[in-house]
Design a protein around this motif. Sequence first.
Motif, PDB file in Angstrom:
ATOM      1  N   MET A   1       1.001  -1.966   0.351  1.00 54.51           N
ATOM      2  CA  MET A   1      -0.131   0.420  -0.490  1.00 54.51           C
ATOM      3  C   MET A   1       1.011   1.406   0.494  1.00 54.51           C
ATOM      4  N   THR A   2      -0.332   2.269  -0.435  1.00 52.04           N
ATOM      5  CA  THR A   2       1.277   3.511  -0.221  1.00 52.04           C
ATOM      6  C   THR A   2       0.306   4.610   0.004  1.00 52.04           C
ATOM      7  N   VAL A   3       1.593   5.203   0.933  1.00 57.28           N
ATOM      8  CA  VAL A   3       0.516   6.337   1.907  1.00 57.28           C
ATOM      9  C   VAL A   3       1.602   7.473   1.416  1.00 57.28           C
ATOM     10  N   THR A  23       5.729   3.698  -0.068  1.00 63.11           N
ATOM     11  CA  THR A  23       4.902   2.447  -0.353  1.00 63.11           C
ATOM     12  C   THR A  23       5.158   1.243   0.763  1.00 63.11           C
ATOM     13  N   LEU A  24       5.259   0.664   1.376  1.00 62.79           N
ATOM     14  CA  LEU A  24       4.473   0.460   3.228  1.00 62.79           C
ATOM     15  C   LEU A  24       4.009  -1.371   3.228  1.00 62.79           C
ATOM     16  N   SER A  28       0.658  -1.948   8.254  1.00 67.18           N
ATOM     17  CA  SER A  28       1.828  -0.558   8.743  1.00 67.18           C
ATOM     18  C   SER A  28       1.381   0.114   9.919  1.00 67.18           C
ATOM     19  N   THR A  29       2.385   0.904  10.343  1.00 65.27           N
ATOM     20  CA  THR A  29       1.341   2.245  11.551  1.00 65.27           C
ATOM     21  C   THR A  29       2.703   3.025  11.123  1.00 65.27           C
ATOM     22  N   ALA A  35       9.426   5.872  11.390  1.00 63.67           N
ATOM     23  CA  ALA A  35      10.733   5.489  10.808  1.00 63.67           C
ATOM     24  C   ALA A  35      11.138   5.885   9.621  1.00 63.67           C
ATOM     25  N   HIS A  36      10.121   5.319   8.464  1.00 67.51           N
ATOM     26  CA  HIS A  36      10.604   5.788   6.834  1.00 67.51           C
ATOM     27  C   HIS A  36      11.657   6.864   6.623  1.00 67.51           C
TER      28      HIS A  36
END
Lengths: 80, 146
Positions: A1-3, A23-24, A28-29, A35-36
């Motif tokens: 998914m992408t945020v 993209t995670l 993912s939280t 962190a990314h």
Amino acid sequence: MTVTALLFASYADVLQRESVDITLPNGSTVSDVVAHVRAMPGGGILPPSPLVAVNQEYARPDVVLASGDEVAIIPPVAGG
Amino acid sequence: MRSAIVDDVIDVETLLAEVERDSNGATVLFVGTVRDQNNGHRVTGIEYACYTPMATRELSSICTEASERFATLDIVVEHRTGHLFVGEASVAIAVAHARRASAYEASRYIIEQVKRRLPIWKREEYTDGTREWVDPTAVVVVGPES
């Protein structure tokens, strides 16, 4: 998914951008997004647990994200 | 009740007119302005940056909370963004109520929540030409002014 992570003020200046698509893996939280971004050049300006808003509402680090979410990483606010 | 993030001069007379009601016995107007110094630096102006969609929602929530806590609908708040010079109003809060105690308390509640929650940041501009984002959480040691 992408945020999409949004950056503001000092964070945007140091990271030299106002947003970044990330993209995670599913599930993912908020913490994973932080962190990314912290791993990006200049990302060290972020504290380990900055204020974060998901889709314009303050959110805890353990909130699970959905694709398309807007994750705003909020520097210390200074309104007024 | 009304709140807004604006990018033009705040007209406090308009805010006062909006909260007028014959049943109100007290009106409190708070105006936050850009001051000419901060932490020993001479300030010439401030650039306010804002996450506008969220700030708009958050400011509306703060006003609703104040309305419910202090039992008045007569609340109008504007917060300005963009570049402001010393002396210009960055935020104005007008609250009217039947009683003064509640008007004062509601006004105080709103400004404290604004400072705590509104996603707005300010970059101060100094007389020496430098500018800096303000971090209210930073530990500041204030020295003598030169």
